[in-house]
Design a protein around this motif. Structure first.
Motif, PDB file in Angstrom:
ATOM      1  N   CYS A  90      51.816  36.076  43.318  1.00 44.41           N
ATOM      2  CA  CYS A  90      50.681  35.526  42.577  1.00 44.41           C
ATOM      3  C   CYS A  90      50.223  36.545  41.528  1.00 44.41           C
ATOM      4  N   ARG A  91      50.068  36.048  40.304  1.00 42.52           N
ATOM      5  CA  ARG A  91      49.677  36.926  39.202  1.00 42.52           C
ATOM      6  C   ARG A  91      48.257  37.475  39.418  1.00 42.52           C
ATOM      7  N   GLY A 114      54.800  26.865  42.516  1.00 39.18           N
ATOM      8  CA  GLY A 114      54.270  27.671  41.410  1.00 39.18           C
ATOM      9  C   GLY A 114      52.788  27.979  41.485  1.00 39.18           C
ATOM     10  N   VAL A 115      52.106  27.480  42.559  1.00 45.00           N
ATOM     11  CA  VAL A 115      50.657  27.687  42.639  1.00 45.00           C
ATOM     12  C   VAL A 115      50.292  28.440  43.929  1.00 45.00           C
ATOM     13  N   GLY A 125      46.178  30.795  41.723  1.00 42.83           N
ATOM     14  CA  GLY A 125      46.810  31.520  40.607  1.00 42.83           C
ATOM     15  C   GLY A 125      48.260  31.105  40.382  1.00 42.83           C
ATOM     16  N   HIS A 126      48.817  31.569  39.279  1.00 43.31           N
ATOM     17  CA  HIS A 126      50.165  31.224  38.868  1.00 43.31           C
ATOM     18  C   HIS A 126      51.174  32.157  39.544  1.00 43.31           C
ATOM     19  N   LEU A 127      52.268  31.591  40.150  1.00 45.31           N
ATOM     20  CA  LEU A 127      53.269  32.429  40.823  1.00 45.31           C
ATOM     21  C   LEU A 127      54.403  32.799  39.870  1.00 45.31           C
ATOM     22  N   VAL A 128      54.735  34.078  39.864  1.00 48.65           N
ATOM     23  CA  VAL A 128      55.805  34.562  38.987  1.00 48.65           C
ATOM     24  C   VAL A 128      56.755  35.468  39.771  1.00 48.65           C
ATOM     25  N   LYS A 129      57.983  35.634  39.227  1.00 46.69           N
ATOM     26  CA  LYS A 129      58.896  36.623  39.807  1.00 46.69           C
ATOM     27  C   LYS A 129      58.418  37.987  39.374  1.00 46.69           C
ATOM     28  N   ARG A 130      58.458  38.967  40.258  1.00 43.60           N
ATOM     29  CA  ARG A 130      58.060  40.315  39.855  1.00 43.60           C
ATOM     30  C   ARG A 130      59.054  40.862  38.847  1.00 43.60           C
ATOM     31  N   CYS A 137      46.086  37.366  42.681  1.00 40.73           N
ATOM     32  CA  CYS A 137      45.711  38.091  43.912  1.00 40.73           C
ATOM     33  C   CYS A 137      46.869  38.876  44.520  1.00 40.73           C
ATOM     34  N   LYS A 138      48.082  38.766  43.910  1.00 40.22           N
ATOM     35  CA  LYS A 138      49.261  39.554  44.335  1.00 40.22           C
ATOM     36  C   LYS A 138      49.876  39.124  45.660  1.00 40.22           C
ATOM     37  N   GLN A 139      49.422  37.977  46.215  1.00 43.63           N
ATOM     38  CA  GLN A 139      50.030  37.449  47.440  1.00 43.63           C
ATOM     39  C   GLN A 139      51.518  37.174  47.181  1.00 43.63           C
ATOM     40  N   VAL A 140      52.364  37.511  48.180  1.00 43.50           N
ATOM     41  CA  VAL A 140      53.805  37.342  48.017  1.00 43.50           C
ATOM     42  C   VAL A 140      54.288  36.069  48.723  1.00 43.50           C
ATOM     43  N   TYR A 141      55.153  35.309  48.052  1.00 43.33           N
ATOM     44  CA  TYR A 141      55.762  34.103  48.615  1.00 43.33           C
ATOM     45  C   TYR A 141      57.275  34.222  48.505  1.00 43.33           C
ATOM     46  N   HIS A 142      57.992  33.271  49.124  1.00 45.03           N
ATOM     47  CA  HIS A 142      59.438  33.215  48.945  1.00 45.03           C
ATOM     48  C   HIS A 142      59.831  31.757  48.753  1.00 45.03           C
TER      49      HIS A 142
END
Ligand SMILES: [Zn+2]
Length: 181
Positions: free
Chosen positions: A92-93, A110-111, A117-122, A95-100
């Motif tokens: 998450c852009r 993507g949410v 927030g918006h999910l992005v690849k690091r 809160c920095k929560q990590v997903y897979h």
């Protein structure tokens, strides 16, 4: 810890930012300084967990000088599996929560479930950067397992199992050793 220093704009954060962005490893001195800074600010009297530190024997001897360590947990997976998992990682852009993508997907693609927030690849999760990290990892981190094994505090866990089983395995083994969560 690195990301906290960067977002707070500290002098340590400014020094470590280029390493985080390029996925390369910062110097032991810099990493040790950041860990010391954090361990001084938080209450570790009831225990603490460090994830991804120490990465080499030099850092381990630094840690021995600033805090007591009872157990080192090594979660072992093949390079192939490491690449597969990291490539599916989303963050998450806000809160920095990590997903897979496969193992821990958000409810809505993507949410972020927590903050919307918006999910992005690091930026450091491309295959090229991952392979570079793995090469450095094998060279520096494997002697660390020997270091802790010789002290009798190393616990090896099979990381190729599904993630909830890895967690269960860790709990089961640390309970057996007499630690409580
Ligand atoms: Zn979020």
């Amino acid at each position: 810890m690195f990301r906290a220093e960067i977002s707070q704009g500290t002098s340590l954060g400014r020094l470590v930012k280029p390493f985080v962005e390029s996925g390369t490893l910062a110097s032991d001195e810099l990493v040790d300084a950041i860990v010391t800074h954090h361990l001084k600010r938080v209450d570790i009297s009831r225990g603490y967990v460090l994830d991804g530190y120490p990465r080499n024997v030099e850092q381990a001897t630094h840690l021995d000088r600033i805090a007591k360590l009872n157990l080192a947990i090594q979660i072992k997976i093949s390079d192939k599996e490491a690449v597969r998992r990291l490539q599916g990682r989303l963050q998450c852009r806000r809160c920095k929560q990590v997903y897979h993508k496969t193992y821990a997907p958000p409810i809505k693609p993507g949410v972020c479930v927590i903050c919307g927030g918006h999910l992005v690849k690091r930026a450091d999760d491309t295959e090229d950067v991952i392979r570079k990290r793995l090469a450095g990892f094998h060279f520096m981190t494997e002697p660390l397992a020997t270091y802790y094994r010789q002290r009798g505090v190393l616990l090896s866990i099979n990381g190729e199992q599904a993630i909830p089983y890895v967690f269960e395995d860790i709990l089961k083994k640390i309970r057996k050793l007499g630690f409580t969560e």
